[in-house]
Design a protein around this motif. Structure first.
Motif, PDB file in Angstrom:
ATOM      1  N   HIS A 108     -31.098  18.324   4.522  1.00  0.00           N
ATOM      2  CA  HIS A 108     -31.613  17.063   4.012  1.00  0.00           C
ATOM      3  C   HIS A 108     -31.815  17.268   2.512  1.00  0.00           C
ATOM      4  CE1 HIS A 108     -32.343  15.350   7.943  1.00  0.00           C
ATOM      5  NE2 HIS A 108     -33.185  16.309   8.286  1.00  0.00           N
ATOM      6  N   TYR A 109     -31.432  16.285   1.707  1.00  0.00           N
ATOM      7  CA  TYR A 109     -31.653  16.431   0.274  1.00  0.00           C
ATOM      8  C   TYR A 109     -31.790  15.067  -0.395  1.00  0.00           C
ATOM      9  CZ  TYR A 109     -26.813  14.996  -0.544  1.00  0.00           C
ATOM     10  OH  TYR A 109     -25.638  14.280  -0.589  1.00  0.00           O
ATOM     11  N   ALA A 110     -32.466  15.064  -1.528  1.00  0.00           N
ATOM     12  CA  ALA A 110     -32.527  13.893  -2.402  1.00  0.00           C
ATOM     13  C   ALA A 110     -32.467  14.393  -3.837  1.00  0.00           C
ATOM     14  CB  ALA A 110     -33.807  13.095  -2.173  1.00  0.00           C
ATOM     15  N   GLY A 111     -31.651  13.719  -4.682  1.00  0.00           N
ATOM     16  CA  GLY A 111     -31.459  14.148  -6.053  1.00  0.00           C
ATOM     17  C   GLY A 111     -32.004  13.140  -7.044  1.00  0.00           C
ATOM     18  N   TYR A 112     -32.625  13.646  -8.128  1.00  0.00           N
ATOM     19  CA  TYR A 112     -33.293  12.789  -9.104  1.00  0.00           C
ATOM     20  C   TYR A 112     -32.932  13.188 -10.529  1.00  0.00           C
ATOM     21  CZ  TYR A 112     -36.257  12.145  -5.000  1.00  0.00           C
ATOM     22  OH  TYR A 112     -36.711  11.917  -3.715  1.00  0.00           O
ATOM     23  N   LEU A 113     -32.947  12.194 -11.426  1.00  0.00           N
ATOM     24  CA  LEU A 113     -32.890  12.454 -12.857  1.00  0.00           C
ATOM     25  C   LEU A 113     -34.308  12.722 -13.351  1.00  0.00           C
ATOM     26  CD1 LEU A 113     -30.488   9.559 -13.975  1.00  0.00           C
ATOM     27  CD2 LEU A 113     -29.888  11.893 -13.261  1.00  0.00           C
ATOM     28  N   ILE A 114     -34.445  13.131 -14.625  1.00  0.00           N
ATOM     29  CA  ILE A 114     -35.772  13.464 -15.141  1.00  0.00           C
ATOM     30  C   ILE A 114     -36.679  12.245 -15.271  1.00  0.00           C
ATOM     31  CG2 ILE A 114     -34.943  15.511 -16.364  1.00  0.00           C
ATOM     32  CD1 ILE A 114     -35.249  13.858 -18.986  1.00  0.00           C
ATOM     33  N   ASN A 115     -36.097  11.038 -15.233  1.00  0.00           N
ATOM     34  CA  ASN A 115     -36.922   9.830 -15.287  1.00  0.00           C
ATOM     35  C   ASN A 115     -37.375   9.384 -13.900  1.00  0.00           C
ATOM     36  OD1 ASN A 115     -34.590   8.758 -14.189  1.00  0.00           O
ATOM     37  ND2 ASN A 115     -34.036   7.548 -15.996  1.00  0.00           N
ATOM     38  N   GLY A 116     -37.092  10.187 -12.869  1.00  0.00           N
ATOM     39  CA  GLY A 116     -37.519   9.870 -11.519  1.00  0.00           C
ATOM     40  C   GLY A 116     -36.535   9.048 -10.716  1.00  0.00           C
ATOM     41  N   CYS A 118     -33.630   8.157  -8.343  1.00  0.00           N
ATOM     42  CA  CYS A 118     -32.912   8.838  -7.270  1.00  0.00           C
ATOM     43  C   CYS A 118     -31.453   8.391  -7.296  1.00  0.00           C
ATOM     44  CB  CYS A 118     -33.548   8.488  -5.924  1.00  0.00           C
ATOM     45  SG  CYS A 118     -32.710   9.230  -4.516  1.00  0.00           S
ATOM     46  N   PHE A 119     -30.550   9.319  -7.560  1.00  0.00           N
ATOM     47  CA  PHE A 119     -29.128   8.971  -7.651  1.00  0.00           C
ATOM     48  C   PHE A 119     -28.366   9.244  -6.354  1.00  0.00           C
ATOM     49  CE2 PHE A 119     -29.604  13.278  -9.342  1.00  0.00           C
ATOM     50  CZ  PHE A 119     -28.684  13.974  -8.578  1.00  0.00           C
ATOM     51  N   GLY A 178     -24.784   1.868 -14.773  1.00  0.00           N
ATOM     52  CA  GLY A 178     -25.333   0.624 -14.254  1.00  0.00           C
ATOM     53  C   GLY A 178     -25.477   0.621 -12.743  1.00  0.00           C
ATOM     54  N   THR A 179     -24.890   1.629 -12.085  1.00  0.00           N
ATOM     55  CA  THR A 179     -25.028   1.739 -10.641  1.00  0.00           C
ATOM     56  C   THR A 179     -26.079   2.794 -10.306  1.00  0.00           C
ATOM     57  OG1 THR A 179     -23.321   3.432 -10.402  1.00  0.00           O
ATOM     58  CG2 THR A 179     -22.607   1.124 -10.337  1.00  0.00           C
ATOM     59  N   SER A 180     -26.568   2.761  -9.070  1.00  0.00           N
ATOM     60  CA  SER A 180     -27.637   3.678  -8.671  1.00  0.00           C
ATOM     61  C   SER A 180     -27.182   5.130  -8.650  1.00  0.00           C
ATOM     62  CB  SER A 180     -28.170   3.292  -7.291  1.00  0.00           C
ATOM     63  OG  SER A 180     -27.138   3.374  -6.323  1.00  0.00           O
ATOM     64  N   ALA A 181     -25.867   5.352  -8.500  1.00  0.00           N
ATOM     65  CA  ALA A 181     -25.358   6.718  -8.386  1.00  0.00           C
ATOM     66  C   ALA A 181     -24.983   7.341  -9.735  1.00  0.00           C
ATOM     67  CB  ALA A 181     -24.138   6.738  -7.464  1.00  0.00           C
ATOM     68  N   TYR A 182     -25.193   6.612 -10.828  1.00  0.00           N
ATOM     69  CA  TYR A 182     -24.781   7.085 -12.144  1.00  0.00           C
ATOM     70  C   TYR A 182     -25.615   8.289 -12.584  1.00  0.00           C
ATOM     71  CZ  TYR A 182     -24.114   7.053 -17.238  1.00  0.00           C
ATOM     72  OH  TYR A 182     -23.851   7.401 -18.537  1.00  0.00           O
ATOM     73  N   ILE A 183     -24.925   9.323 -13.063  1.00  0.00           N
ATOM     74  CA  ILE A 183     -25.572  10.507 -13.627  1.00  0.00           C
ATOM     75  C   ILE A 183     -25.016  10.701 -15.027  1.00  0.00           C
ATOM     76  CG2 ILE A 183     -25.985  12.981 -13.392  1.00  0.00           C
ATOM     77  CD1 ILE A 183     -25.359  12.692 -10.419  1.00  0.00           C
ATOM     78  N   PRO A 184     -25.829  10.505 -16.064  1.00  0.00           N
ATOM     79  CA  PRO A 184     -25.320  10.687 -17.423  1.00  0.00           C
ATOM     80  C   PRO A 184     -24.971  12.142 -17.699  1.00  0.00           C
ATOM     81  CG  PRO A 184     -27.420   9.505 -17.386  1.00  0.00           C
ATOM     82  CD  PRO A 184     -27.228  10.087 -16.033  1.00  0.00           C
TER      83      PRO A 184
END
Length: 208
Positions: A108-116, A118-119, A178-184
């Protein structure tokens, strides 16, 4: 509360950390990427300092492919902060079986950017141990930082893992802005990981 713990909780608020059982469903575009590389490098550097000063609860792990490297008399090995991940142990499993590089895992996993934000996560809706089906993959089928964490985990472990951009997606954007899955590009990533199962090479991988 001692100074080390105070520093951690202050940083925890800045990182907008959330538990394994939650993940924002907000898909609004985040436009706050100014100085993104600088902010992400600092966020990871600060986390690594916390990890190194709190060895009872944290682990600092060298990238798995660098482990065991040897140097010669003319070329000494030098590792940078970006060659490590930091992991906070949330829960230790009772199983003694440890992951090998040739294994497959279910997690089970969830991934986040530093701004919180969830991508990505391995379940839909709200997390439930009874209904959520873990993701399966080969150990080395993840980004380097994720694989590095797995290779030091045991079945049942739950970790909060911080990965520098160099062991994540590097200098390239992932997904559509602009999408929820975007990772800069240059993103430090945080993953909440629960290792559900380990399967040796040749074993059939199954999910309950």
């Amino acid at each position: 509360m001692n100074l080390k713990n105070l520093k951690y909780y202050m940083f925890a608020g800045m990182m907008a950390m959330v538990s394994l059982t939650s993940c924002s469903e907000d898909t609004d575009e985040d436009t706050t990427y100014a100085n993104w590389q600088e902010r992400n490098v600092k966020a990871f550097s600060d986390t690594l300092k916390i990890a190194r000063n709190n060895t009872a609860d944290w682990k600092v792990l060298l990238k798995y492919s660098y482990v065991g490297q040897t140097s010669n008399s003319t070329n000494k090995l030098v590792y940078n902060d970006e060659d490590y991940i930091a992991a906070r142990v949330l829960k230790s499993g009772t199983d003694t079986m440890r992951v090998m590089s040739t294994d497959s895992v279910v997690v089970h996993y969830a991934g986040y950017l530093i701004n919180g934000h969830c991508f990505n996560k391995s379940w839909t809706g709200k997390f439930s141990e009874l209904t959520a089906r873990p993701s399966k993959n080969s150990v080395l089928g993840f980004i380097d930082g994720f694989s590095t964490a797995l290779l030091s985990m045991h079945k049942g472990d739950e970790w909060e893992v911080y990965i520098p951009y160099s062991l994540a997606y590097g200098t390239s954007d992932q997904g559509t802005k602009g999408t929820s899955a975007y990772i800069p590009a240059y993103s430090t990533l945080k993953f909440n990981i629960k290792l559900v199962g380990i399967f040796r090479a040749g074993e059939k991988v199954y999910i309950k």
